[in-house]
Write a protein that holds these residues in place. Structure first.
Motif, PDB file in Angstrom:
ATOM      1  N   LEU A 199      -3.335  -6.848 -43.956  1.00 47.46           N
ATOM      2  CA  LEU A 199      -3.527  -5.788 -44.731  1.00 47.46           C
ATOM      3  C   LEU A 199      -4.322  -6.049 -45.927  1.00 47.46           C
ATOM      4  O   LEU A 199      -5.557  -5.532 -46.301  1.00 47.46           O
TER       5      LEU A 199
ATOM      6  N   LEU B  88      -9.359  -2.882 -39.035  1.00 50.39           N
ATOM      7  CA  LEU B  88      -8.418  -1.684 -39.336  1.00 50.39           C
ATOM      8  C   LEU B  88      -7.656  -1.606 -38.167  1.00 50.39           C
ATOM      9  O   LEU B  88      -6.441  -1.522 -37.796  1.00 50.39           O
TER      10      LEU B  88
ATOM     11  N   ARG C 133     -15.061  -4.038 -40.620  1.00 48.66           N
ATOM     12  CA  ARG C 133     -14.039  -3.143 -41.180  1.00 48.66           C
ATOM     13  C   ARG C 133     -13.170  -2.551 -40.404  1.00 48.66           C
ATOM     14  O   ARG C 133     -11.895  -2.409 -40.370  1.00 48.66           O
ATOM     15  N   SER C 134     -14.168  -1.921 -39.242  1.00 50.64           N
ATOM     16  CA  SER C 134     -13.168  -1.122 -38.294  1.00 50.64           C
ATOM     17  C   SER C 134     -12.537  -1.968 -37.296  1.00 50.64           C
ATOM     18  O   SER C 134     -11.302  -1.703 -36.962  1.00 50.64           O
TER      19      SER C 134
ATOM     20  N   ALA D 295      -7.730  -6.861 -45.313  1.00 51.32           N
ATOM     21  CA  ALA D 295      -8.558  -5.505 -45.022  1.00 51.32           C
ATOM     22  C   ALA D 295      -8.980  -4.864 -46.202  1.00 51.32           C
ATOM     23  O   ALA D 295     -10.413  -4.281 -46.348  1.00 51.32           O
TER      24      ALA D 295
END
Length: 332
Positions: A129, A154, A150-151, A132
């Motif tokens: 996390l 996540l 980024r996707s 991210a």
């Protein structure tokens, strides 16, 4: 792409240890005929080692893209590496003892080991996390690259979170009314006991739902979405439409949305106690909807992008330059 020598070293070392562990577990699969909960006893460390190897390498590369908070990123990556190492060490130790590692409450020692594993899962999730968040703040020149990275991270966090659902007592375990003295609390499967008929290679249940499926698919968005972008960049010299960075961005938005839809569908299917290979009409309908929507969106993403008119020479030189930059700008 940044040289591998600049990648996060603790994570690279962790991935190397996991590669060695993969070989050790493979040998164990060959020479050790013990079976635990319906599977070869070395199968679990084998799967975990492979998964952690690619997971660690992906994070090690992504940390080279962090532009703010690099020290924080270094510590987060190191925490992920240590957490993963402890988890695989416990799994392997339990294999040597001939005991199950997950959901084991048979003795105080086994329960303590499983509690420690639960702590490592929280540490792994929290470390990812932090990475991210840093990637969200990073200045990544190519927008398609930024979206893919980024996707991907996540969705990996979402996939990892399904692991927490597995630690809850199942309805059958609650109905037994002996949670204080039960040897096993929690399960991978939904609607059926762990250790029943399963798929070859993956070990996923063929008679009930299995939370490991959305867990696995979600976590590996971390690698698959950036790999898709690399493929688009590699194909750009042959397919002029892909030379346009706006087209690649739209394609990555479609791909990440489709991937999220697949993870959600797999989770919904598993939570209903339905095997992956025996979908009902509702599952097939939802899958068809994802396919149709993704296909239509892909065609839309490939449409030519309106631009100002150019002379022939300008157009040729511009296309050539964009083609040359397609791969270089990928993660610059």
């Amino acid at each position: 792409m940044p040289s591998w020598r600049s990648w996060h070293r603790p994570l690279v070392l962790f991935a190397a240890v996991m590669a060695v562990m993969t070989v050790v577990s493979a040998i164990g699969l060959i020479v050790d005929d013990r079976v635990l909960t319906g599977a070869a006893i070395w199968f679990k460390p084998f799967k975990f080692a492979i998964s952690f190897a690619v997971y660690g390498l992906a994070l090690a590369w992504m940390l080279t893209l962090v532009t703010r908070g690099r020290r924080t990123g270094w510590w987060a990556g190191t925490v992920v590496a240590l957490g993963g190492l402890i988890e695989v060490a416990i799994i392997t130790g339990q294999v040597i003892r001939g005991k199950r590692s997950h959901f084991n409450h048979a003795t105080p020692f086994d329960e303590a080991l499983f509690t420690a594993m639960g702590a490592t899962v929280i540490v792994l999730w929290a470390g990812t996390l932090v990475i991210a968040i840093l990637l969200m703040r990073a200045r990544i020149a190519d927008r398609a690259s930024a979206w893919a990275i980024r996707s991907g991270v996540l969705l990996a966090l979402v996939g990892a979170a399904f692991g927490f659902l597995m630690t809850r007592p199942t309805p059958e375990q609650r109905a037994a009314g002996n949670l204080d003295t039960a040897d096993v609390i929690g399960a991978h499967s939904v609607g059926v006991p762990d250790g029943g008929p399963s798929m070859a290679l993956t070990g996923w249940s063929t008679t009930g739902g299995d939370l490991r499926i959305p867990h696995f698919v979600g976590m590996h968005a971390l690698q698959l979405l950036p790999l898709l972008l690399f493929a688009l960049a590699a194909l750009a010299p042959r397919f002029p439409r892909l030379r346009d960075p706006r087209v690649r961005l739209r394609l990555m938005v479609v791909a990440s949305a489709a991937y999220a839809g697949v993870v959600a569908l797999l989770a919904w299917q598993a939570l209903r106690g339905q095997p992956l290979i025996h979908p009902d009409g509702a599952t097939l309908g939802a899958a068809a909807l994802i396919v149709v929507a993704s296909t239509a969106a892909t065609f839309g993403a490939l449409r030519p992008t309106a631009s100002a008119p150019r002379t022939g020479s300008d157009h040729d030189s511009g296309s050539s330059a964009r083609s040359g930059r397609a791969g270089k700008d990928l993660v610059s």
